[in-house]
Write an enzyme that holds these catalytic residues in place. Structure first.
Site, PDB file in Angstrom:
ATOM      1  N   LYS A 256       4.029  48.171  44.374  1.00  0.00           N
ATOM      2  CA  LYS A 256       2.689  47.578  44.416  1.00  0.00           C
ATOM      3  C   LYS A 256       2.653  46.293  45.233  1.00  0.00           C
ATOM      4  O   LYS A 256       1.601  45.858  45.664  1.00  0.00           O
ATOM      5  CB  LYS A 256       2.164  47.358  42.997  1.00  0.00           C
ATOM      6  N   ARG A 257       3.817  45.716  45.478  1.00  0.00           N
ATOM      7  CA  ARG A 257       3.837  44.469  46.259  1.00  0.00           C
ATOM      8  C   ARG A 257       4.076  44.705  47.756  1.00  0.00           C
ATOM      9  O   ARG A 257       4.090  43.781  48.539  1.00  0.00           O
ATOM     10  CB  ARG A 257       4.920  43.537  45.714  1.00  0.00           C
TER      11      ARG A 257
END
Ligand code: GLU
Length: 488
Positions: A256-257
């Site tokens: 997600k990063r």
């Protein structure tokens, strides 16, 4: 008896709708439609530490925007509701009590600290961590003593010894798990009375009569635990399909990063991607129809989609393809629609005023029409059209080189003169001024057009020259020509 076809998307409300989640929802939706079944959206909010306010609503809103609609769900209700786990606690307790009474689960009084310490010790001894099972055999006196200490128990499910559980997966075939490798009796309810995912999901899928559980591969290892719970209740098991990971362009698991990929549907929406393009792109992340066709509408997909054409191996997220796909859809839309999508980013960039007069809107429409073929997404209109709004243009390197050519001063002076002499400022008048310049100077083709383009736009390449000069407007054009001529 054949089962009714019922599929569900069960997001945890931990954030906006993510690419992976949107793909899972889409595959569930398409399969339900393909088989004439029902599609359900259920909110799995039992992990309260990770819940984000309004995330469920935002996810549902974005799904609708994509055109993925459901028949039953948290917002619209349905015959098997409520469709949000935290509204179903009584139901879970009822089934948990049944397991406790039947001796298939037990109260464990170990505190989190005790369990953590034990786990660390096991790891230090080189053992596979296994949950403390001694509370399984605690005597009534021991339990009472723990209660007196003020300890609140969690509920653990008894994992059958030396057994194996096989997941029959529509995508991966048979996957077998041995219970001895599964870390022991697992928690089905925490001390605060909230069930864990593995328990709630089984109760919900059973009570909601889910026929097919389609979800991300990260849940495959949870499935044997869920199979044990189905077995403990004597319930029929649904079909399973676990979707392979989505990788980034470096072949790494998308996290997600990861900044190399725009990950949330909301962001694509804001940037001016069309829902049809996103759906078309997402469906090809793991599914292929077998053939050359790549462009599919949602209603075509509702007739075509099946799990035998879903890939076992991970899909690679290719942003270039996403942009190509969106450009394909953008080009085919009426310019009025694309203009409406371009106005917000233009306002955001302070290029447009808050209220647009009809004349100004007509001008914006022509501007958008000039770039519609070229845009991958509507927010690109800002850098593409900056030269129409800024007072001063920045001259690019290749543009500066053009201005050094010997004929430039003569061409620009002549063009300015003919333009000034025209009665009106129209595309036709600009074109006539260019022709007159050609006649007067003897320069044609690149030798004529490049200096004019560069002087007025700062760029050596661009869209239709006449239309560009027209839309930049008489005043700015005069000023830019004047400045360049003076500098030569
Ligand atoms: N709530 C889970 C998630 O968001 C989905 C689990 C499932 O589909 O069984 O990943």
């Amino acid at each position: 008896m054949t089962r009714e076809i019922r599929l569900r998307y069960a997001p945890s409300p931990t954030g906006h709708l993510h690419i992976g989640g949107a793909r899972t929802a889409l595959f569930n939706y398409l399969y339900a439609r393909r088989l004439g079944g029902k599609f359900i959206v259920r909110i799995e909010d039992t992990d309260q530490t990770r819940n984000v306010e309004n995330a469920a609503e935002s996810q549902m809103e974005n799904l609708k925007w994509l055109g993925v609609e459901w028949d039953e769900g948290d917002d619209i209700g349905g015959p098997y509701g409520p469709y949000r786990c935290m509204d179903r606690l009584d139901i879970y307790h009822q089934y948990m009590n049944q397991l406790l009474e039947e001796g298939k689960a037990y109260y464990c009084y170990a505190t989190k600290d005790e369990l953590d310490t034990e786990r660390e010790e096991q790891i230090a001894r080189g053992e596979t961590p296994r949950i403390d099972e001694k509370h399984r055999h605690a005597t009534p006196e021991q339990k009472e003593a723990f209660e007196k200490e003020g300890r609140k128990p969690s509920v653990h499910f008894i994992v059958p010894e030396d057994r194996s559980y096989t997941v029959h997966d529509l995508i991966r075939g048979e996957v077998t798990f041995e219970t001895k490798e599964m870390g022991g009796d697992f928690v089905i309810c925490r001390p605060d009375g909230i069930p864990t995912y593995n328990f709630a999901v089984v109760i919900d899928d059973y009570l909601m009569k889910i026929s097919h559980v389609v979800r991300g591969e990260e849940h495959l290892s949870n499935t044997p635990r869920q199979l044990m719970i189905y077995e403990a209740f004597g319930w029929e098991v649904p079909e399973f399909a676990h979707l392979a990971l989505i990788l980034n362009q470096d072949g790494k698991k998308m996290s997600k990063r990861d900044e190399s990929i725009i990950q949330f549907i909301e962001q694509y929406r804001e940037m001016g991607y069309l829902p049809e393009a996103i759906v078309n792109f997402l469906v090809l992340l793991g599914w292929s129809p077998g053939g050359e066709q790549e462009i599919f509408t949602l209603s075509e997909l509702e007739k075509l989609f099946s799990f035998d054409r879903v890939n076992k191996s991970p899909a690679v997220f290719d942003s270039t393809k996403m942009n190509w796909m969106n450009n394909h859809y953008l080009k085919s839309r009426p310019v009025d629609e694309i203009m409406e999508m371009c106005i917000p980013p233009l306002k955001e960039a302070d290029f447009l005023e808050a209220e647009l007069t009809p004349e100004r809107k007509e001008w914006v429409k022509q501007l958008v029409a000039l770039y519609q073929e070229q845009m991958s997404y509507c927010a690109q209109i800002v850098p593409l059209s900056a030269l129409f709004f800024l007072e001063e243009v920045a001259y690019e390197e290749d543009a500066k080189a053009v201005l050094k050519e010997p004929q430039v001063k003569e061409v620009l002076t002549s063009f300015r003169q003919h333009l000034n002499a025209s009665a009106e400022y129209t595309v036709e008048a600009i074109s006539a001024a260019l022709k007159a310049t050609q006649k007067e100077t003897g320069c044609k083709g690149k030798a004529l057009f490049m200096p004019v383009r560069v002087a007025i736009t700062g760029q050596a390449h661009g869209r239709d020259l006449g239309q560009t000069i027209f839309l930049i407007g008489q005043e700015k054009v005069a000023k830019r020509l004047e400045q360049v001529i003076k500098s030569l």
